[in-house]
Structure formats: structure tokens, C-alpha cells
Scaffold this motif. Structure first.
Motif, mmCIF file in Angstrom:
data_model
loop_
_atom_site.group_PDB
_atom_site.id
_atom_site.type_symbol
_atom_site.label_atom_id
_atom_site.label_comp_id
_atom_site.label_asym_id
_atom_site.label_seq_id
_atom_site.Cartn_x
_atom_site.Cartn_y
_atom_site.Cartn_z
ATOM 1 N N LEU A 11 -43.779 -9.650 15.855
ATOM 2 C CA LEU A 11 -43.455 -9.643 14.424
ATOM 3 C C LEU A 11 -44.584 -9.017 13.607
ATOM 4 C CD1 LEU A 11 -41.699 -13.106 13.992
ATOM 5 C CD2 LEU A 11 -40.653 -10.839 13.769
ATOM 6 N N ALA A 12 -45.824 -9.249 14.013
ATOM 7 C CA ALA A 12 -46.959 -8.608 13.333
ATOM 8 C C ALA A 12 -46.906 -7.095 13.536
ATOM 9 C CB ALA A 12 -48.278 -9.171 13.853
ATOM 10 N N ALA A 13 -46.565 -6.666 14.757
ATOM 11 C CA ALA A 13 -46.437 -5.228 15.020
ATOM 12 C C ALA A 13 -45.302 -4.625 14.198
ATOM 13 C CB ALA A 13 -46.191 -4.990 16.512
ATOM 14 N N LEU A 14 -44.203 -5.369 14.062
ATOM 15 C CA LEU A 14 -43.096 -4.897 13.218
ATOM 16 C C LEU A 14 -43.553 -4.759 11.771
ATOM 17 C CD1 LEU A 14 -40.130 -4.162 12.661
ATOM 18 C CD2 LEU A 14 -39.667 -6.622 12.452
ATOM 19 N N ILE A 16 -46.544 -4.168 10.662
ATOM 20 C CA ILE A 16 -47.408 -2.979 10.587
ATOM 21 C C ILE A 16 -46.562 -1.714 10.619
ATOM 22 C CG2 ILE A 16 -49.164 -1.646 11.834
ATOM 23 C CD1 ILE A 16 -50.342 -4.427 12.682
ATOM 24 N N GLY A 17 -45.561 -1.681 11.492
ATOM 25 C CA GLY A 17 -44.660 -0.530 11.555
ATOM 26 C C GLY A 17 -43.917 -0.316 10.245
ATOM 27 N N LEU A 18 -43.454 -1.400 9.635
ATOM 28 C CA LEU A 18 -42.746 -1.273 8.358
ATOM 29 C C LEU A 18 -43.675 -0.789 7.248
ATOM 30 C CD1 LEU A 18 -40.443 -4.433 8.416
ATOM 31 C CD2 LEU A 18 -39.768 -2.047 8.723
ATOM 32 N N LEU A 19 -44.884 -1.300 7.208
ATOM 33 C CA LEU A 19 -45.843 -0.840 6.197
ATOM 34 C C LEU A 19 -46.191 0.638 6.407
ATOM 35 C CD1 LEU A 19 -48.177 -3.961 6.045
ATOM 36 C CD2 LEU A 19 -46.583 -3.172 4.268
ATOM 37 N N THR A 20 -46.311 1.041 7.658
ATOM 38 C CA THR A 20 -46.574 2.459 7.958
ATOM 39 C C THR A 20 -45.405 3.324 7.510
ATOM 40 O OG1 THR A 20 -47.927 1.814 9.851
ATOM 41 C CG2 THR A 20 -47.119 4.090 9.812
ATOM 42 N N GLY A 38 -40.144 3.398 18.133
ATOM 43 C CA GLY A 38 -41.002 2.277 18.527
ATOM 44 C C GLY A 38 -40.472 0.941 18.044
ATOM 45 N N ILE A 39 -39.993 0.912 16.802
ATOM 46 C CA ILE A 39 -39.425 -0.320 16.251
ATOM 47 C C ILE A 39 -38.174 -0.712 17.044
ATOM 48 C CG2 ILE A 39 -38.242 -1.284 14.231
ATOM 49 C CD1 ILE A 39 -40.286 0.329 12.507
ATOM 50 N N ALA A 142 -39.705 -3.184 2.320
ATOM 51 C CA ALA A 142 -39.964 -4.381 1.516
ATOM 52 C C ALA A 142 -38.901 -5.449 1.787
ATOM 53 C CB ALA A 142 -39.989 -4.023 0.029
ATOM 54 N N ALA A 143 -37.656 -5.054 1.864
ATOM 55 C CA ALA A 143 -36.590 -6.015 2.167
ATOM 56 C C ALA A 143 -36.752 -6.568 3.580
ATOM 57 C CB ALA A 143 -35.227 -5.352 2.010
ATOM 58 N N GLY A 144 -37.164 -5.722 4.521
ATOM 59 C CA GLY A 144 -37.407 -6.194 5.886
ATOM 60 C C GLY A 144 -38.525 -7.217 5.938
ATOM 61 N N LEU A 145 -39.613 -6.945 5.229
ATOM 62 C CA LEU A 145 -40.736 -7.887 5.204
ATOM 63 C C LEU A 145 -40.353 -9.184 4.497
ATOM 64 C CD1 LEU A 145 -43.626 -5.375 4.467
ATOM 65 C CD2 LEU A 145 -43.243 -6.652 6.603
ATOM 66 N N LEU A 146 -39.632 -9.082 3.385
ATOM 67 C CA LEU A 146 -39.189 -10.290 2.687
ATOM 68 C C LEU A 146 -38.248 -11.116 3.558
ATOM 69 C CD1 LEU A 146 -38.630 -8.881 -0.916
ATOM 70 C CD2 LEU A 146 -40.358 -10.542 -0.196
ATOM 71 N N THR A 147 -37.378 -10.453 4.287
ATOM 72 C CA THR A 147 -36.465 -11.163 5.182
ATOM 73 C C THR A 147 -37.239 -11.815 6.316
ATOM 74 O OG1 THR A 147 -34.689 -9.622 4.665
ATOM 75 C CG2 THR A 147 -34.431 -10.931 6.653
ATOM 76 N N MET A 148 -38.184 -11.089 6.863
ATOM 77 C CA MET A 148 -38.972 -11.622 7.962
ATOM 78 C C MET A 148 -39.749 -12.864 7.526
ATOM 79 S SD MET A 148 -41.810 -9.810 10.474
ATOM 80 C CE MET A 148 -41.971 -8.470 9.369
ATOM 81 N N PHE A 149 -40.436 -12.774 6.393
ATOM 82 C CA PHE A 149 -41.262 -13.894 5.949
ATOM 83 C C PHE A 149 -40.442 -15.002 5.285
ATOM 84 C CE2 PHE A 149 -44.538 -10.501 6.045
ATOM 85 C CZ PHE A 149 -45.316 -11.070 7.027
ATOM 86 N N GLY A 150 -39.340 -14.651 4.652
ATOM 87 C CA GLY A 150 -38.539 -15.642 3.953
ATOM 88 C C GLY A 150 -37.492 -16.320 4.808
ATOM 89 N N LYS A 151 -36.995 -15.624 5.816
ATOM 90 C CA LYS A 151 -35.888 -16.156 6.620
ATOM 91 C C LYS A 151 -36.246 -16.305 8.097
ATOM 92 C CE LYS A 151 -32.235 -15.585 3.618
ATOM 93 N NZ LYS A 151 -31.556 -16.787 3.219
ATOM 94 N N SER A 152 -36.772 -15.263 8.709
ATOM 95 C CA SER A 152 -36.984 -15.275 10.161
ATOM 96 C C SER A 152 -38.108 -16.209 10.598
ATOM 97 C CB SER A 152 -37.264 -13.865 10.666
ATOM 98 O OG SER A 152 -36.153 -13.027 10.409
#
Length: 162
Positions: A11-14, A16-20, A38-39, A142-152
Motif C-alpha cells: 500500500l505504501a508503494a501504491l 508512492i506510485g500514485l503520487l508519482t 507496475g501498479i 487524490a481519490a485513490g489516496l483518499l479511498t485508501m486512507f479513508g476506506k481500505s
């Protein structure tokens, strides 16, 4: 098999990939194929580490990714979305639980609309002519990160507590 360390590492690698992806889309209006690949290719490792069953769990995730790609490829054909955005969102669909994916799409749409307004206003303020290039990958990330931290992550923590 469940491995929390590997799950959170992936999830941390994801993240980083999303921020990149967001950074490169903002800077160059392009999301590289190697990053999208890669993702997508790391998703099965995440499924395994988080204890997702082969049937129906992994099959549903793969089906969601395929369905997302087919729908988004149609939007690409209509020139509504860019190719990098299509591949990024389809790759991200492999990571996000189906019950959270609709939430991701709704958040992405709202953020994408706000991004369009901001870039449109900037375009007008600078008195530029021509078509506006909106870095929609920023909204997807941003939506992916919010979903990851808010839901996953809360769902994973509940699984490990139970």
C-alpha cells in the motif's frame, strides 16, 4: 495467507506510485506506461498478502479491473479521457474493493470538476487561447489516496483486530 507487513508495504508503494503519477501528469500531462503497468502488476501480490480468496475474491477484483478498462477505453475512444488516465484508473481498480470503487469514482469526479474549474480559471486569467489540458490524473490519484486512507486501511485494521 495474510501478511500485514507486506500488505502495508505494498500500500505504501501504491501511494508512492500514485503520487508519482499525479506529479508527472501535472508536470508533463502524461502518465508513463511503466508506472501504470507496475501498479497493475503489483495488485496480485497485494491480493495474496491481504488474504483475498482465489474465488470469488481475486476473480471479482480482476473482473472489476477489466470492466473499468472496457468502460474507460470507450471514454478514451470518445476523446473524453486520456490514455494514461484510463490505464491508471483501471490499474487502481485492481487494488480497491468493489464496494469502495464507486466511492472512489464519485470522489474522483468531484475533485476532477474542481480541478477543471481551477485550470479553466487559470487559462482565462492568463488569456490563453486553445484547448485546456486538464491533468485529470491528479484527481484520480487524490481519490485513490483518499479511498485508501479513508476506506481500505480501516477495513484492513478491522480484519487484523478481528
Amino acid at each position: 495467507m495474510r501478511s500485514e507487513i507486506v500488505t502495508y508495504g505494498l500500500l505504501a508503494a501504491l501511494a508512492i506510485g500514485l503520487l508519482t503519477a499525479a506529479f508527472t501528469d501535472l508536470r508533463r500531462r502524461q502518465i508513463d506506461n511503466w508506472l501504470n503497468a507496475g501498479i497493475a502488476l503489483a495488485a496480485p501480490a497485494f491480493w495474496w498478502a491481504s488474504g483475498l480468496s482465489l474465488w470469488p475474491g481475486m476473480a471479482i477484483q480482476a473482473g472489476l479491473g477489466l470492466a473499468a478498462f472496457v468502460v474507460l477505453a470507450g471514454l478514451f475512444a470518445l476523446r473524453v479521457m486520456g490514455g494514461g488516465d484510463v490505464k491508471l484508473l483501471a490499474a487502481l481498480a485492481l487494488w480497491i474493493r468493489p464496494d469502495h470503487f464507486l466511492w472512489l469514482v464519485l470522489v474522483m469526479s468531484v475533485l476532477g470538476g474542481l480541478l477543471t474549474i481551477v485550470f479553466g480559471a487559470w487559462h482565462v486569467a492568463r488569456r490563453q487561447s486553445g484547448r485546456i489540458a486538464i491533468p485529470y490524473g491528479v484527481a484520480i490519484c487524490a481519490a485513490g489516496l483518499l479511498t485508501m486512507f479513508g476506506k481500505s486501511l480501516p477495513a484492513l485494521q478491522a480484519l487484523s483486530a478481528g
